[in-house]
Design an enzyme around this catalytic site. Structure first.
Site, short mmCIF file in Angstrom:
data_model
loop_
_atom_site.label_atom_id
_atom_site.label_comp_id
_atom_site.label_asym_id
_atom_site.label_seq_id
_atom_site.Cartn_x
_atom_site.Cartn_y
_atom_site.Cartn_z
N ASP A 170 0.86 -1.19 0.00
CA ASP A 170 0.00 0.00 0.00
C ASP A 170 0.90 1.24 0.00
O ASP A 170 1.59 1.51 0.99
CB ASP A 170 -0.90 -0.02 1.24
CG ASP A 170 -1.97 1.06 1.21
OD1 ASP A 170 -1.81 2.03 0.45
OD2 ASP A 170 -2.95 0.93 1.96
N HIS A 171 0.88 1.99 -1.10
CA HIS A 171 1.78 3.12 -1.26
C HIS A 171 1.46 4.27 -0.29
O HIS A 171 2.26 5.18 -0.11
CB HIS A 171 1.71 3.63 -2.71
CG HIS A 171 3.01 4.17 -3.22
ND1 HIS A 171 3.82 5.00 -2.48
CD2 HIS A 171 3.64 4.01 -4.41
CE1 HIS A 171 4.89 5.32 -3.19
NE2 HIS A 171 4.81 4.73 -4.37
N ARG A 172 0.29 4.22 0.35
CA ARG A 172 -0.03 5.25 1.33
C ARG A 172 0.83 5.10 2.59
O ARG A 172 1.06 6.06 3.31
CB ARG A 172 -1.51 5.17 1.73
CG ARG A 172 -2.48 5.37 0.58
CD ARG A 172 -3.90 5.14 1.07
NE ARG A 172 -4.03 3.82 1.70
CZ ARG A 172 -5.02 3.49 2.52
NH1 ARG A 172 -5.95 4.39 2.83
NH2 ARG A 172 -5.09 2.27 3.03
#
Length: 388
Positions: free
Chosen positions: A357-359
C-alpha cells in the site's frame, strides 16, 4: 411458549450465513448447547448450538438459503407443550371450515416478472430477504433447471451462484482494491543453496512428523526483513489518519481449497522454529481444505504470503489481504543460466512479487525490503545467525 431461535452474531462483522445443513428435524428433542445446524460464513463452516433444550418446532429456513444475523432459524417448544392452535372460525350458522392461512408475498416487480417467465408460483417460495421478501437468488435455488438460460450470440452459458468462500474472496478483493493504493515490485533470488539445504534435511524433518516445504524458510526470511522494514507489517486507520505498526508477526498463508482461497494465520512466527512452522502450515492447510478451520484461525494477520508458484505461476500482482498493507508472492522455482561467482552456471531461481500500500510506505523502502528477503533466501545461514 415457543422460543424463536435466531441466527446469533458470529463475530468478525459477519452479517449473514448460508444454511449448509440441518442437524435436526422437526419434532426432534434437543439438549442445550447441542449443535442444530451447520452454517457457512464468509470465512468458515461452523456449527450453531441450541441455546436451550426442548422439542424442535418449525424449521423456518431451508438448506441452501442465506440467513441474516438475527433472523429466525427455528422454534423450540418445551417438552409437553402442545403446538399452538388457532381458534376455530365460528359464524351465525356454527363452525366454519378452516381456510388455509394466507402468507403475504413480498417481492419486487422484477422478481414477480422472473417468476412468471419461469412458471414459479411465488406462494411456494420462502423468501430469504428482509421481512421474508423473495429475491432473485431464491428463484434460482427453487427452480434453476426451469430458468431460461441466457445465451451469447453463439452459445449458451452456465449460471454459477456466487456462494461461500468464493463470495468471501470476491468481497475481500474488492475491499482491498477500494481501500489501498496498491503497487507491485518484483525481484529474483538464487535459492540454489536453500534448495540443497532443504534436500539434505528433508528426511530428518519428516521423521519428526512434519513435511518440509520451502514455505517455512520463506516465512523466516520475511519475518527478519520486516523487523528492519516495519512499515510493511502494519495497518492504517483512515479515520484517525494513523499508521499502526505491529510489533508482533502473525502471517496469513494463502491456501487453495476445493471451495476457493482461504488464508489461515500462523501466529508469532518470530518465536517458532522452521520445524514448528512446517508442522503448523501442514495442520492449518489440512483444516482449511476440510473446512474444519475456526474463525479465530483465519483472522489477525499482519502480513500475508502466497506461494502461487506451486501451481506454475512465475510473476504476479498479488492482491493485498486487507487490512494488511503488504503481501509477498513466490513464483515457480526454475533452473536458469545465472552469473554465480563470476561464472555462468545453471542455478535455481525464485521469482518474488511484493504488492504494498503506497499510502503507508514508498517504493524505496519496499525495494530494500525485497532485497533483504532475497539476501536471506540466497544465504540461509543468515536466518540462523540472526534468529533469537
Amino acid at each position: 411458549m415457543p422460543f424463536d431461535f435466531k441466527l446469533p452474531d458470529l463475530g468478525e462483522g459477519i452479517t449473514e450465513a448460508e444454511l449448509r445443513k440441518w442437524l435436526v428435524k422437526e419434532g426432534d428433542t434437543v439438549r442445550e448447547h447441542q449443535p442444530v445446524a451447520e452454517v457457512e460464513t464468509d470465512k468458515a463452516v461452523v456449527e450453531v448450538p441450541s441455546p436451550r433444550g426442548g422439542r424442535v418446532g418449525r424449521l423456518a429456513r431451508r438448506e441452501g438459503e442465506t440467513v441474516e444475523v438475527g433472523a429466525t432459524l427455528f422454534t423450540i417448544e418445551e417438552e409437553g407443550e402442545a403446538p399452538p392452535e388457532r381458534p376455530k372460525s365460528v359464524g351465525i350458522v356454527g363452525e366454519l371450515p378452516e381456510a388455509e392461512e394466507e402468507r403475504e408475498i413480498i417481492a419486487t416487480p422484477l422478481v414477480r416478472k422472473l417468476a412468471r417467465e419461469r412458471g414459479i408460483d411465488l406462494a411456494t417460495v420462502r423468501g430469504s430477504g428482509p421481512r421474508g421478501s423473495i429475491t432473485p437468488d431464491d428463484l434460482q435455488r427453487i427452480s434453476p433447471s426451469s430458468a431460461p438460460q441466457p445465451t451469447e450470440s453463439f452459445s449458451p452459458v452456465k449460471l454459477v451462484p456466487l456462494r461461500g468462500v468464493r463470495r468471501a474472496v470476491a468481497r475481500n478483493v474488492m475491499a482491498s482494491q477500494r481501500n489501498t493504493a496498491f503497487v507491485t515490485g518484483m525481484e529474483e533470488a538464487d535459492i540454489t543453496e536453500l534448495w540443497e539445504l532443504r534436500r539434505r534435511e528433508l528426511g530428518a524433518v519428516e521423521a519428526r512428523g512434519a513435511h518440509l516445504t520451502f514455505l517455512p524458510f520463506f516465512i523466516k526470511a520475511v519475518q527478519h526483513a520486516l523487523q528492519q522494514h516495519p512499515y510493511l507489517n502494519a495497518t492504517i486507520d483512515d479515520a484517525a489518519e494513523t499508521i499502526i505498526i505491529k510489533r508482533h508477526y502473525h502471517f496469513g498463508i494463502a491456501v487453495e481449497t476445493p471451495d476457493g482461497l482461504m488464508v489461515p494465520v500462523i501466529r508469532d512466527v518470530d518465536r517458532k522454529s522452521i520445524i514448528e512452522l512446517a508442522a503448523e502450515i501442514q495442520e492449518l492447510g489440512s483444516k482449511a481444505r476440510k473446512r474444519t478451520i475456526s474463525l479465530d484461525e483465519l483472522k489477525g494477520s499482519t502480513f500475508t504470503l502466497t506461494n502461487y508458484g506451486h501451481f506454475g505461476g512465475v510473476f504476479a500482482t498479488p492482491i493485498i489481504n486487507w487490512p494488511d498493507v503488504a503481501i509477498l508472492g513466490f513464483g515457480r522455482i526454475g533452473e536458469r543460466p545465472w552469473i554465480h561467482k563470476g561464472q555462468i552456471a545453471i542455478r535455481r531461481i525464485l521469482p518474488l512479487s511484493l504488492t504494498f500500500d503506497h499510502r503507508v510506505t514508498d517504493g524505496a523502502d519496499a525495494a530494500q525490503f525485497l532485497l533483504k528477503v532475497v539476501a536471506y533466501l540466497e544465504d540461509p545461514a543468515l536466518l540462523f545467525i540472526e534468529s533469537t
